[in-house]
Scaffold this active site. Structure first.
Site, short mmCIF file in Angstrom:
data_model
loop_
_atom_site.label_atom_id
_atom_site.label_comp_id
_atom_site.label_asym_id
_atom_site.label_seq_id
_atom_site.Cartn_x
_atom_site.Cartn_y
_atom_site.Cartn_z
CG HIS A 1 -2.12 -0.88 1.07
ND1 HIS A 1 -3.20 -0.60 2.01
CD2 HIS A 1 -2.46 -1.82 0.30
CE1 HIS A 1 -4.14 -1.62 1.65
NE2 HIS A 1 -3.70 -2.21 0.40
CE1 TYR B 1 -1.79 3.58 8.89
CE2 TYR B 1 -0.57 3.14 6.99
CZ TYR B 1 -1.81 2.77 7.76
OH TYR B 1 -2.77 2.02 7.15
CE1 TYR C 1 -6.79 3.41 11.04
CE2 TYR C 1 -6.07 4.18 8.79
CZ TYR C 1 -5.96 3.37 10.16
OH TYR C 1 -5.13 2.47 10.19
N PRO D 1 -5.80 0.04 18.31
CG PRO D 1 -7.73 -1.21 17.66
CD PRO D 1 -7.13 -0.76 18.88
CE LYS E 1 2.34 3.13 13.36
NZ LYS E 1 3.29 2.99 12.58
#
Length: 389
Positions: A72, A384, A200, A292, A296
């Site tokens: 990704h 991220y 998200y 979550p 991580k």
């Protein structure tokens, strides 16, 4: 039985540490209280940072990961009106890879016999002894018989509820904790994802996440009060709520299907320090938990394992006691940064029950800043994809 390192816990952290030590010629044994089938039956996250991927590459166990993992280049934040794409690849030159934790564990398990990694499953009543000194040992019961493993070091990779952290005296350890007032209700289904990257979403009805395990298996979440019961959420209700919270663009691409698995997971941020006491080193969920949000958990366990493997290898190959002494500080420096990121992203994307108009205005301002600032996007992308080791 005698060995150099006894690893408690045969989840991905324990198996990864065992393989890294065996690759360096360090003797080790892994003890697991559950069966192999139970370990593989646990459904967990699957967004891998570069540290996790690179450790599998170093071990030569990345064949399926390369063939089946989904690279990704970015992820998305939804604010109810738009998708804010964070172009991780352009901002950092790196990627994350979607590959289920179950599959990673399966790869590590499949290689244990070939690599000479001894794993003892179905070990009951595991207990740690004399961790303060230089000759600790672990006891357990298997097939009705009491057994013992003598070693020089114990690595506690046995999760939040395991015995390893409890072996550290209360006068030595300190706990830091933030319990969140909601949980994530998750649904796993054999349907294609609604987007090729994660979404998200911050919506007035609450948080939602669109994720995936593969191109044909999707994982979705909505946040719910901790008082909710899974029985009150039939599949159709979950799909309806997801369609509202993720927004019309994602909803139009969403394929509904029967749940393979549903659950409600509480959220917490937790750190136990130090990560080393005497001859005991703690890794992964035994020492820390992250919500979550930001994916991580597994990756933070992998970075602990990286530091622990370096420290233990340095001790046995070069008699480097300083490496052991420095393990906790090195690992905790990265732990706290990951905790900060997971906490801040959770705070940004969820509606907390105690929040008022001011807190909501701050979320709106922050999301708008991220949408219009390359610097803000770069900070998100760096965290991220995973901070440097």
């Amino acid at each position: 039985m005698r060995t150099q390192v006894c690893i408690v816990g045969a989840g991905p952290a324990g198996l990864l540490l065992g393989h890294l030590l065996r690759a360096e010629g360090v003797e080790c044994v892994v003890i697991e209280r559950r069966s192999p089938e139970y370990v593989l039956g646990r459904i967990r996250a699957g967004v891998l940072e570069q540290i996790t991927v690179s450790l599998m590459e170093r071990l030569g166990l990345d064949g399926r990961l390369k063939a089946e993992g989904l690279p990704h280049d970015g992820f998305n934040l939804a604010d109810g009106e738009r998708l804010i794409r964070i172009d991780v690849a352009a901002l950092t030159g790196k990627q994350v890879v979607v590959y289920g934790q179950t599959e990673l564990t399966r790869d590590l398990m499949a290689a244990r016999e070939e690599r000479g990694l001894e794993v003892i499953y179905d070990a009951e009543d595991v207990a740690l002894h004399e961790v303060d000194g230089d000759a600790p040992f672990v006891t357990y019961r298997k097939d009705g018989a009491e057994r013992r493993v003598d070693c020089r070091f114990i690595a506690g990779c046995d999760g939040f509820h395991g015995p390893s952290r409890k072996a550290v005296p209360a006068s030595v350890g300190r706990e830091y904790e933030r319990v969140y007032p909601f949980g994530w209700l998750g649904i796993l289904a054999d349907v294609p994802p609604c987007n090729h990257e994660l979404i998200y979403a911050n919506h007035e009805r609450g948080f939602a996440l669109a994720s995936m395990r593969s191109e044909t298996r999707s994982r979705y979440y909505v946040d719910v009060p901790l008082s909710e019961r899974i029985e009150d959420w039939p599949d159709e209700r979950i799909w309806d709520e997801l369609a509202i919270r993720l927004g019309p663009e994602a909803a139009a691409q969403m394929t509904r299907g029967p749940a393979l698995e549903k659950s409600i997971a509480p959220l917490r941020s937790y750190v136990f320090a130090p990560l080393r006491h005497g001859s005991l080193l703690l890794c992964g969920d035994a020492a820390h938990i992250v919500p979550p949000t930001g994916a991580k958990g597994l990756n933070l366990a992998a970075s602990d394992v990286h530091y622990a493997a370096e420290a233990l290898t340095g001790f046995f190959r070069a008699n480097d006691g300083d490496a052991i002494a420095g393990y906790s500080d090195r690992a905790l420096a990265r732990v706290w940064k990951a905790e900060r990121f997971s906490w801040s992203l959770t705070r940004l994307m969820h509606r907390f029950p105690e929040d008022g108009a001011f807190e909501r205005a701050m979320q709106v301002a922050e999301l708008d800043y991220i949408a219009t600032s390359r610097a803000a996007q770069t900070s998100l992308a760096e965290n991220y994809v995973g901070l440097p080791i």
